[in-house]
Design an enzyme around this catalytic site. Structure first.
Site, short mmCIF file in Angstrom:
data_model
loop_
_atom_site.label_atom_id
_atom_site.label_comp_id
_atom_site.label_asym_id
_atom_site.label_seq_id
_atom_site.Cartn_x
_atom_site.Cartn_y
_atom_site.Cartn_z
N GLU A 102 6.59 11.23 9.78
CA GLU A 102 6.56 12.69 9.88
C GLU A 102 5.29 13.30 9.30
O GLU A 102 5.02 14.49 9.52
CB GLU A 102 7.79 13.30 9.22
CG GLU A 102 9.09 13.06 9.99
CD GLU A 102 9.62 11.64 9.88
OE1 GLU A 102 10.13 11.12 10.91
OE2 GLU A 102 9.53 11.03 8.79
N CYS A 156 4.39 5.73 1.14
CA CYS A 156 4.39 4.29 0.91
C CYS A 156 5.32 3.62 1.91
O CYS A 156 6.46 4.06 2.10
CB CYS A 156 4.85 4.00 -0.51
SG CYS A 156 4.95 2.24 -0.90
N VAL A 157 4.82 2.56 2.55
CA VAL A 157 5.61 1.75 3.46
C VAL A 157 5.58 0.33 2.91
O VAL A 157 4.52 -0.27 2.78
CB VAL A 157 5.05 1.79 4.90
CG1 VAL A 157 5.96 1.03 5.85
CG2 VAL A 157 4.84 3.23 5.36
N ILE A 158 6.77 -0.19 2.58
CA ILE A 158 6.88 -1.55 2.05
C ILE A 158 7.51 -2.43 3.13
O ILE A 158 8.53 -2.07 3.72
CB ILE A 158 7.73 -1.58 0.76
CG1 ILE A 158 7.05 -0.72 -0.33
CG2 ILE A 158 7.93 -3.01 0.27
CD1 ILE A 158 7.85 -0.59 -1.62
N HIS A 192 9.98 -2.80 12.01
CA HIS A 192 9.84 -1.35 11.75
C HIS A 192 8.62 -1.07 10.87
O HIS A 192 7.95 -0.06 11.04
CB HIS A 192 11.12 -0.83 11.09
CG HIS A 192 11.13 0.65 10.88
ND1 HIS A 192 11.13 1.54 11.94
CD2 HIS A 192 11.14 1.40 9.76
CE1 HIS A 192 11.14 2.78 11.47
NE2 HIS A 192 11.14 2.72 10.15
N ASN A 199 -6.22 9.79 3.96
CA ASN A 199 -5.02 9.00 4.21
C ASN A 199 -4.65 8.21 2.97
O ASN A 199 -5.34 7.25 2.62
CB ASN A 199 -5.24 8.07 5.41
CG ASN A 199 -4.00 7.28 5.78
OD1 ASN A 199 -3.02 7.25 5.05
ND2 ASN A 199 -4.04 6.64 6.93
#
Length: 179
Positions: free
Chosen positions: A61, A83-85, A91, A115
């Protein structure tokens, strides 16, 4: 660890007019998000910039929220934080790639974005990168936005006469003349 960093960090730009950024954060990992925010806020304060802060549900988003703000508000720039773990499914790749692509496309349309979306294997890596006393990626995102704002202001008044301007009067609509 930050003292041993071999990377070159640009000095913060200086501004003669006020600068206002929007920090947009996806707080899925609240502790990581809080560190990213703290780093971004400290960097903006050091540069004399002001900011607003919004939260969105997730990293996907962030481009939409920044795109809306870019079109509908008066911010000079944006810092995207989250944060993307990596998990057990694909996904992770979707979120990493699409959030980054969305921000890049907005940047190419003129939005000045730093970013600061971390893409990591585990929480320990995220904490190291988010910590303002360590890698300070939130501060880095804010600094990147500030540098883009400085470039835009530097080049904003320049024109190179690309294209042409037809001689005479052009009628755009009934009763409206433009030279």
């Amino acid at each position: 660890m930050a003292d041993q960093d071999p990377h070159h960090i640009l000095a913060l730009p200086e501004f003669d007019k006020p600068v206002k950024l929007l920090i947009a954060v996806a707080p899925f990992y609240r502790d990581i998000a809080d560190m990213l925010i703290a780093g971004a806020q400290a960097k903006l304060e050091a540069a004399g910039a002001t900011h607003d802060l919004i939260e969105v549900p997730g990293a996907l988003e962030l481009p939409t929220a920044i795109g809306l703000a870019h079109r509908m508000s008066n911010y000079d720039g944006f810092a995207a934080l989250g944060c993307v773990i990596r998990g057990e499914t694909t996904h992770y790749e979707t979120v990493c790639n699409d959030s980054s692509r969305g921000l890049t496309l907005l940047g190419l349309q003129g939005a000045l974005i730093g970013n600061g979306i971390l893409t990591v294997e585990n929480h320990e890596q995220a904490a190291c990168r988010a910590d303002p006393a360590d890698m300070d990626k939130g501060g880095g995102a804010a600094a990147a936005a500030l540098h883009l704002i400085a470039l835009a202001r530097r080049w904003g008044g320049e024109t190179r006469g690309v294209g042409f301007r037809p001689a005479g009067t052009i009628q755009i609509a009934e009763g409206t003349d433009r030279a």
